[in-house]
Design an enzyme around this catalytic site. Sequence first.
Site, PDB file in Angstrom:
ATOM      1  N   SER A 547       0.838  -1.190   0.000  1.00 61.24           N
ATOM      2  CA  SER A 547       0.000   0.000   0.000  1.00 61.24           C
ATOM      3  C   SER A 547       0.883   1.253   0.000  1.00 61.24           C
ATOM      4  CB  SER A 547      -0.957  -0.056   1.190  1.00 61.24           C
ATOM      5  OG  SER A 547      -1.989   0.891   1.041  1.00 61.24           O
ATOM      6  N   HIS A 665      -7.529  -5.478  -1.304  1.00 60.90           N
ATOM      7  CA  HIS A 665      -6.330  -4.799  -0.809  1.00 60.90           C
ATOM      8  C   HIS A 665      -5.544  -5.650   0.178  1.00 60.90           C
ATOM      9  CE1 HIS A 665      -3.911  -1.235  -0.603  1.00 60.90           C
ATOM     10  NE2 HIS A 665      -4.002  -1.169   0.696  1.00 60.90           N
TER      11      HIS A 665
END
Length: 696
Positions: A547, A665
């Site tokens: 991320s 994610h």
Amino acid sequence: MPYPHTRRDDLVENLHGTQVADPYRWLEDADDPAVTAWVAEQQAHAEAALSELPARAWFTELMGRIVARPRAGVPVERGGRWFVSRNDGTTAQDLWYTAPTLHELVAGGEVVLDPNSWSEDGTASLSTFSVARDGSLMAYARSEGGSDWQHFRVRDLVTGDDLEGEVIAKFSFPAWLPDHRSFLYSAFDEDADARGTATAGLGASRLMVHRLDGDDELLLTFPDEPQTQASGQVSHDDRWLVVTIVRGTERTNRLWAYPLVTEGGRTTWGEPIKVVDSADAGYGFVRVDGNQLYLETDLDAPLGRVVRVDLDWAARGDVEFAEVVPERRATLAAVEPAGPGLLLAHLDDAQPVVEYCGLDGQDPEVLDLPAGALVALDSSPLRGEAFVGISTLEAPTAAFHVTLPAGDEPPTVERVELTASDVATFAPPHTVTRGRATSADGTLVPYFLVVPDDGRTGPRPTLLYGYGGFKIPVLADYRPGWSAWLAAGGALALANLRGGGEFGTAWYDAGRLGRKQNVFDDFIGVAEHLVGTGTTTPAQLAIHGRSNGGLLVGAALTQRPDLFAAALPGVGVLDLLRYHRFTIGAAWMSDYGDPDTPEGFADAYAYSPLHRVQEGTAYPPTLVLTADHDDRVVPLHSFKFAAALQHAQAGEAPVLLRVETSAGHGAGKSLQMVAAEWADLLAFAAHHTGLAEPRA
């Protein structure tokens, strides 16, 4: 092996006087058949290359055993019942168990939620749940394929049946009101497409009240304030709804308190007391005692403190904070209400210390807990007990039951065994030390160094991990792949970079906006320190992050391609000029700034990994990891970055794009997905750092 062909368009834009090429803009449209075909070719290319790695089979087998290790979460008490997650290692998703007493829960309990029954491939997961205070109903959220979109259902805990209807939300925790028939949730103006992703930013957020016996009601919205979202918590005495109002991922917020009234089985609210109506600092709700509202804040205290304010006075516009727990040299990481007092968690050099004190803040008593990372802290003003969750590098969450003091007795701590006591440990004996590197501006940057006790001396293959953003601390906590890397004989370094939350607000502020380059300098400084102290060499050093940490790795490899043997950016924010145009991206302006402004563009363009790729450069072996259902950091970042690296690569080192199917994610991945991703990541790092044949 040649790379799949990638079309390059002649797209150039004039952005604030700078000509910026974007030849891979077409890869942003995930619904385009050409993109779908390109992704399939990249997946096949990556799989062919990964299948040839000598250590892949070894890591695949070991990671399979690691994720199959039985585990359990930390018990929580909600609505007079106890809940805990468990996994015996055979199911893709954890199961949730419940029981009327803690003793019965420890003994087993009964299954209340089984996400494995929600999908055939194990990609549907539980994102959160909340129980009404009378224990009758549970609101729980289901996520499909790792999406951030949440589908809330309500379950009758007496019958075990779900009620009719569904609520769709995002980044939401359901807060039940005192009538036990309604709860708060966050709604957005935009619907997701069929895959849970979107090609435009989210619309305005609305704080809604879901009524089981009627129509939903709007509590609060800010249509003229983009990215502003509100969330609510109900005080334990059911008198107050405390609402936190924050813009995007900023670490400053407003805080309002709504008086609650419950009559005829229905809760309503009055006009809010705007305790804090200017986001000049961070304010977190802790508890209410009578009319005294307790908050944690970094106002005039970069490392954090606890204050209280009188709500009667605040209602008349006289807001004055009285200090309860002063700022210390350690960072205040969490505060929870606990019985008649408070539980305090500080980070002392990125290592947690948990204490209990009364509401006067005096004479805090340190809880006797093992070293590790704090991963859970659960308590309530209504209970004389609490739970603390601790993880270590080699073991997932261990649960500790805390009996709060009665009178002059000190708090006591006892570990609660929720799985078999003979669960295998896969990490070898190792030593953890603290290192200090010097960044480009002379700042000392701490890091954890973990080295197996195998008798070897001299440099060895090393995996360096970092994050450095959003005031999130990096601790010496459990991740499944750490044990496997250490078992293979590699060293592990975990960097505490500016932009993180290890050392308070000033440390965070020094790593964002126009100071974001400090984060990359810190990471490079740690890498150079590892080389300079003989821990490793550039030919043995791999870097990894996810991320915002994927951005970190992308920036580091484009700025110092000579320093690393392998780079592993996962689900990274890699196009800093267009990140704000997709899903929740605009919320990250707290750290990245606004690239549509001249100043924000200049800052982002200077380090944006996609735009720092230079043709004719020999880049290190790179494995770019993403997922097709990631609707937080959409996969286009990884697509464009991988394409740019493949085109620019002047050396022989491979650039691979690994795309996980039916995943998001990161949260909610099945055990099998977790194991497979770690196996590929570690096998790639091992091969290119000289750890290609791990010891058996």
